[in-house]
Design a protein around this motif. Structure first.
Motif, mmCIF file in Angstrom:
data_model
loop_
_atom_site.group_PDB
_atom_site.id
_atom_site.type_symbol
_atom_site.label_atom_id
_atom_site.label_comp_id
_atom_site.label_asym_id
_atom_site.label_seq_id
_atom_site.Cartn_x
_atom_site.Cartn_y
_atom_site.Cartn_z
ATOM 1 N N GLU A 140 0.826 -1.211 0.000
ATOM 2 C CA GLU A 140 0.000 0.000 0.000
ATOM 3 C C GLU A 140 0.859 1.260 0.000
ATOM 4 O OE1 GLU A 140 -2.999 0.157 2.978
ATOM 5 O OE2 GLU A 140 -3.800 -1.854 2.525
ATOM 6 N N GLU A 141 1.883 1.251 0.827
ATOM 7 C CA GLU A 141 2.779 2.403 0.914
ATOM 8 C C GLU A 141 3.496 2.633 -0.425
ATOM 9 O OE1 GLU A 141 6.542 3.910 3.706
ATOM 10 O OE2 GLU A 141 5.840 1.820 3.807
ATOM 11 N N ILE A 142 3.901 1.522 -1.071
ATOM 12 C CA ILE A 142 4.616 1.616 -2.350
ATOM 13 C C ILE A 142 3.722 2.202 -3.431
ATOM 14 C CG2 ILE A 142 5.668 0.242 -4.204
ATOM 15 C CD1 ILE A 142 6.569 -1.702 -1.885
ATOM 16 N N TYR A 143 2.475 1.755 -3.500
ATOM 17 C CA TYR A 143 1.575 2.265 -4.540
ATOM 18 C C TYR A 143 1.232 3.735 -4.313
ATOM 19 C CZ TYR A 143 0.987 -2.007 -7.193
ATOM 20 O OH TYR A 143 1.225 -3.081 -8.007
ATOM 21 N N ARG A 144 1.113 4.140 -3.067
ATOM 22 C CA ARG A 144 0.884 5.564 -2.794
ATOM 23 C C ARG A 144 2.089 6.387 -3.267
ATOM 24 N NH1 ARG A 144 -1.258 3.823 2.222
ATOM 25 N NH2 ARG A 144 0.717 4.358 3.260
ATOM 26 N N ALA A 145 3.280 5.868 -2.963
ATOM 27 C CA ALA A 145 4.496 6.576 -3.381
ATOM 28 C C ALA A 145 4.620 6.607 -4.900
ATOM 29 C CB ALA A 145 5.718 5.894 -2.769
ATOM 30 N N THR A 146 4.207 5.514 -5.549
ATOM 31 C CA THR A 146 4.274 5.458 -7.017
ATOM 32 C C THR A 146 3.339 6.489 -7.640
ATOM 33 O OG1 THR A 146 4.778 3.090 -6.912
ATOM 34 C CG2 THR A 146 4.050 3.956 -9.032
ATOM 35 N N GLU A 147 2.125 6.564 -7.111
ATOM 36 C CA GLU A 147 1.157 7.532 -7.645
ATOM 37 C C GLU A 147 1.671 8.962 -7.463
ATOM 38 O OE1 GLU A 147 -1.370 6.713 -9.431
ATOM 39 O OE2 GLU A 147 -0.994 4.577 -9.077
ATOM 40 N N GLU A 148 2.265 9.221 -6.291
ATOM 41 C CA GLU A 148 2.814 10.559 -6.030
ATOM 42 C C GLU A 148 3.971 10.850 -6.992
ATOM 43 O OE1 GLU A 148 3.819 14.230 -4.745
ATOM 44 O OE2 GLU A 148 1.970 13.137 -4.277
ATOM 45 N N MET A 149 4.804 9.846 -7.231
ATOM 46 C CA MET A 149 5.947 9.998 -8.141
ATOM 47 C C MET A 149 5.479 10.301 -9.568
ATOM 48 S SD MET A 149 8.907 7.150 -8.841
ATOM 49 C CE MET A 149 7.824 6.070 -9.831
ATOM 50 N N ILE A 150 4.473 9.549 -10.045
ATOM 51 C CA ILE A 150 3.945 9.748 -11.402
ATOM 52 C C ILE A 150 3.328 11.140 -11.531
ATOM 53 C CG2 ILE A 150 2.244 8.957 -13.095
ATOM 54 C CD1 ILE A 150 4.637 7.072 -12.821
ATOM 55 N N LYS A 151 2.576 11.533 -10.502
ATOM 56 C CA LYS A 151 1.948 12.857 -10.507
ATOM 57 C C LYS A 151 3.001 13.961 -10.606
ATOM 58 C CE LYS A 151 -1.158 15.744 -7.705
ATOM 59 N NZ LYS A 151 -1.927 15.818 -6.439
ATOM 60 N N ARG A 152 4.100 13.776 -9.863
ATOM 61 C CA ARG A 152 5.136 14.812 -9.837
ATOM 62 C C ARG A 152 5.877 14.904 -11.174
ATOM 63 N NH1 ARG A 152 9.746 15.408 -5.070
ATOM 64 N NH2 ARG A 152 10.842 17.200 -6.011
ATOM 65 N N ILE A 153 6.173 13.770 -11.801
ATOM 66 C CA ILE A 153 6.917 13.836 -13.070
ATOM 67 C C ILE A 153 6.012 14.266 -14.228
ATOM 68 C CG2 ILE A 153 8.679 12.190 -12.338
ATOM 69 C CD1 ILE A 153 7.343 10.057 -14.049
ATOM 70 N N LYS A 154 4.685 14.043 -14.085
ATOM 71 C CA LYS A 154 3.762 14.554 -15.103
ATOM 72 C C LYS A 154 3.782 16.083 -15.122
ATOM 73 C CE LYS A 154 0.290 10.887 -15.682
ATOM 74 N NZ LYS A 154 -1.122 10.485 -15.431
ATOM 75 N N SER A 155 3.953 16.669 -13.942
ATOM 76 C CA SER A 155 4.027 18.139 -13.877
ATOM 77 C C SER A 155 5.276 18.666 -14.570
ATOM 78 C CB SER A 155 4.020 18.604 -12.416
ATOM 79 O OG SER A 155 5.230 18.233 -11.769
ATOM 80 N N ALA A 156 6.258 17.769 -14.790
ATOM 81 C CA ALA A 156 7.498 18.160 -15.471
ATOM 82 C C ALA A 156 7.496 17.746 -16.942
ATOM 83 C CB ALA A 156 8.695 17.541 -14.767
ATOM 84 N N GLY A 157 6.330 17.268 -17.438
ATOM 85 C CA GLY A 157 6.222 16.977 -18.858
ATOM 86 C C GLY A 157 6.134 15.508 -19.231
ATOM 87 N N TYR A 158 6.119 14.616 -18.248
ATOM 88 C CA TYR A 158 6.037 13.190 -18.564
ATOM 89 C C TYR A 158 4.642 12.825 -19.060
ATOM 90 C CZ TYR A 158 5.199 8.213 -17.578
ATOM 91 O OH TYR A 158 4.820 6.900 -17.665
#
Length: 703
Positions: A594-612
């Motif tokens: 659960e902790e890993i998937y939350r971190a993954t979603e946060e990571m994806i959200k953050r890199i999308k803001s940078a153009g991913y």
């Protein structure tokens, strides 16, 4: 003789001198000299008394003094040489003792110098002399001198003496003259067990394992009249392991059981090593657990067995147990542990091994040094690998090849080429594996012209005929560079029939450069040679998908299901605090899921803001709509990276190992993650290393 003494004096430090009070001196001082003298000071006291009482002129007493100084008391060989040199007329037994001692103390060349000294002093050798000299020749090795001494043995009639015959066989084998060793063996009228063991050991040290087995099968015949002992069986078990001859190995295991030989530790260790090398690791473990006493050799054999069976986690677990029970590892242990660390990407454990080597001042031999180079290179720590290489005093072709291959796999192809040229300048001749490494270096950085020239020079300048692997490297060099048609013509013009790997390599390049026609032909050739595996179908399917032929892509995937071909799941590993964590794509089995998937979603959200932008072309084929985005976001390396981000200190490097090629989406995402989180991320995929830092990758997007 003075030259021998001075050479040894220059090389040997003076021993620490203890103090022993010697009581009443007997008329026969043998027991005092050989048993009670423990230090050089004791020896000097006895020596002084012998001079004073003139007992020094008694040859047997002098020889006892020499034996104590040369062999028994540590670091006293220079003193023994000084005694020997001051003896006016040394007897033959004194010469024999000094020849043995010099060979024992790793100075066989000085042993051989004593033989002409004997001749000048008119001291005739005996069979003990010649046997000791043959041992010295074996250590060097010195074939010419050995043949001269063989002639001397024949002239004096010592060639029929068992000790001479056996050491002669060993000498020729150690000098890689197996035909001469076998000739000596065949000329012995009545060969005893020692002679059989000697010739078998000779074949073993030259890796002629088939000959070892053939000799043993002859020994087993009733007409041979020769039994066998544990020495014989250990040699044969080693051969069985190298040849994967499980049938003969199990025959020996039964023989050992029936004849009550299970108490012999060395024999049982060889038996478990045979099982491990034949792939029967669980049988090896049963034997290991049954051992009443486990020495470092047994532990090392079992750890090596797990590593060779690709059960590297168990290998490292057993190593931790070995340390827990306070068995000190040796070089063989370290090499096996480093191999498993390299496979798993277990950086911290491997670094601990290197620290242990330095702390305990273990010699950085060619074998250990090369293992460290391979470990660091396979874990992406290429600068550490280079540092180890530069500190090695002795390097062979394997060491050079390891560092060249390591640099190639870590995106430093030009540096690998520089080292290859440095290797040639150092007069180290490359072998066929070296050329695979240097061609791989050209492949990874797109050095097409350099690759062409190296491929030609391999046979032209080094006399090495290209193997299938070399042809595969050239196909990869041309294909990756986009020269698909040239690569196709190269395959068609090969002087040997291309195998499935060659066509698979071309198919992979067709996917990168979207060449449907050559890709289809490559796939057709693969299926004619062997059943296509999942990767072949996926490559062809991806080619279709990339050019917009989605129906054909789906058709290939459907064919996979109909044929029962299953795709290998993506798997990524990360080591944290000595524990290796495994992730599968879209996996929820991890204890911190659960902790890993939350971190993954946060990571994806953050890199999308940078153009991913997720590349849904690499999503599961059965995924639809938003599920495609989710599928791509939960690839195994993204889960492993997210876990690394939440479980390591800010700024710490993250190291990932993946069983498949990194997909284009994960590659693009990881570049952005490295910049957004200010992390170095090192990913080892099936083919190479990717060092991500500040938004770029060491491969320069050429993989």
């Amino acid at each position: 003789m003075a030259a021998v003494v001075s050479a040894w004096m220059a090389r040997t430090t003076t021993a620490a001198i203890g103090v022993t009070v010697i009581g009443e001196f007997p008329s026969d001082p043998k027991s005092i000299i050989l048993k009670q003298c423990k230090t050089r000071k004791d020896l000097q006291q006895v020596h002084a008394h012998l001079i004073k009482t003139r007992l020094i002129h008694n040859p047997s007493v002098t020889e006892n003094l020499l034996e104590s100084a040369a062999i028994i008391i540590p670091n006293s060989l220079p003193y023994a040489l000084s005694i020997f040199n001051s003896t006016p007329h040394p007897h033959r037994s004194a010469y024999n003792l000094m020849i043995r001692a010099l060979t024992y103390h790793h100075s066989p060349r000085h042993s051989l110098l004593l033989f002409p000294h004997m001749s000048r002093n008119l001291v005739p050798p005996d069979h003990f002399t010649l046997a000791a000299l043959f041992k010295a020749c074996s250590k060097l090795p010195a074939l010419t001198e050995g043949q001269q001494l063989h002639a001397h043995a024949l002239k004096r009639g010592f060639h029929s003496t068992a000790s001479v015959q056996n050491t002669l066989i060993h000498m020729y084998a150690a000098c890689s003259s197996l035909h001469l060793a076998r000739q000596v063996f065949d000329e012995i009228p009545h060969t005893d067990l020692v002679a059989w063991n000697s010739i078998m050991a000779g074949y073993a040290i030259n890796n002629c394992w088939d000959h070892v087995v053939a000799l043993f099968l002859t020994m087993r015949e009733p007409f041979s009249g020769v039994g066998f002992d544990d020495v014989t069986l250990i040699t044969v078990l080693t051969a069985c392991g190298r040849l994967a001859n499980l049938e003969l190995g199990e025959w020996i295991a039964e023989y050992v059981e029936v004849n009550g030989m299970k108490k012999k530790l060395n024999l049982m260790t060889s038996l478990l090593d045979m099982y491990a090398k034949c792939g029967e690791v669980d049988k090896a473990r049963v034997l290991f657990d049954e051992l009443e006493r486990k020495d470092v050799v047994a532990w090392s054999a079992m750890i090596s067995g797990y590593g060779q069976a690709n059960r590297c986690s168990e290998a490292l677990g057993l190593f931790r147990e070995m340390l827990r029970v306070k068995v000190d590892p040796n070089e063989a242990t370290m090499v096996s542990v480093l191999y498993s660390c390299a496979i798993l990407g277990a950086v911290e454990m491997g670094k601990w091994v290197h620290f242990y080597v330095r702390r305990n001042k273990l010699k950085l031999t060619v074998t250990l040094g090369t293992a460290l180079i391979d470990f660091y290179a396979k874990c992406g720590s290429i600068e550490n690998a280079v540092e180890v290489f530069e500190k090695m005093r002795v390097r062979n072709v394997i060491s050079w090849t390891a560092i060249i291959h390591g640099l190639a796999g870590n995106g430093q192809g030009r540096r690998a080429l520089e080292l290859f040229h440095a290797m040639r300048e150092a007069k180290v001749e490359p072998n066929d594996v070296t050329f695979i490494a240097v061609l791989s270096a050209c492949n990874h950085v797109g050095l097409v012209e350099e690759g062409r020239e190296l491929f030609l020079s391999m046979s032209r300048d080094c006399g090495i005929e290209p193997r299938m692997e070399h042809y595969g490297c050239m196909v990869d060099i041309l294909g990756r560079a986009g020269l698909i048609d040239e690569a196709f013509k190269f395959v068609r013009s090969m002087p040997v029939e291309p195998n499935a790997v060659i066509w698979r390599t071309l198919l992979a390049s067709c996917r990168v450069h979207k060449n449907v026609m050559v890709g289809e032909e490559s796939f057709r050739q693969i299926t004619q040679l062997e059943p296509a595996h999942s990767g072949d179908h996926i490559l062809l399917s991806n080619i279709y998908a990339l050019v917009g032929r989605s129906k054909d892509a789906l058709r290939v995937r459907c064919q996979m299901r109909e044929m029962g071909v299953k795709k290998s799941p993506g798997c990524s590993l990360i080591e944290l605090e000595g524990v290796v964590h495994e992730f599968l794509s879209e996996d929820d089995e991890h204890s911190h899921s659960e902790e890993i998937y939350r971190a993954t979603e946060e990571m994806i959200k953050r890199i999308k803001s940078a153009g991913y932008e997720p590349n849904t072309a690499v999503a599961r084929i059965d995924a639809e709509g938003e599920d495609k985005v989710v599928s791509v976001s939960h690839h195994s390396e993204k889960l492993a990276i997210a876990f690394g981000l939440i479980k390591t200190q800010p700024g710490a490097a993250i190291r990932i190992s993946k069983n498949l090629r990194v997909c284009i989406d994960c590659h693009n995402a990881t570049k952005i993650i490295s910049k957004m989180y200010n992390r170095k991320i090192i990913v080892r995929d099936r083919n190479r290393f990717h060092h991500f830092h500040e938004g770029s990758c060491s491969c320069n997007d050429y993989w």
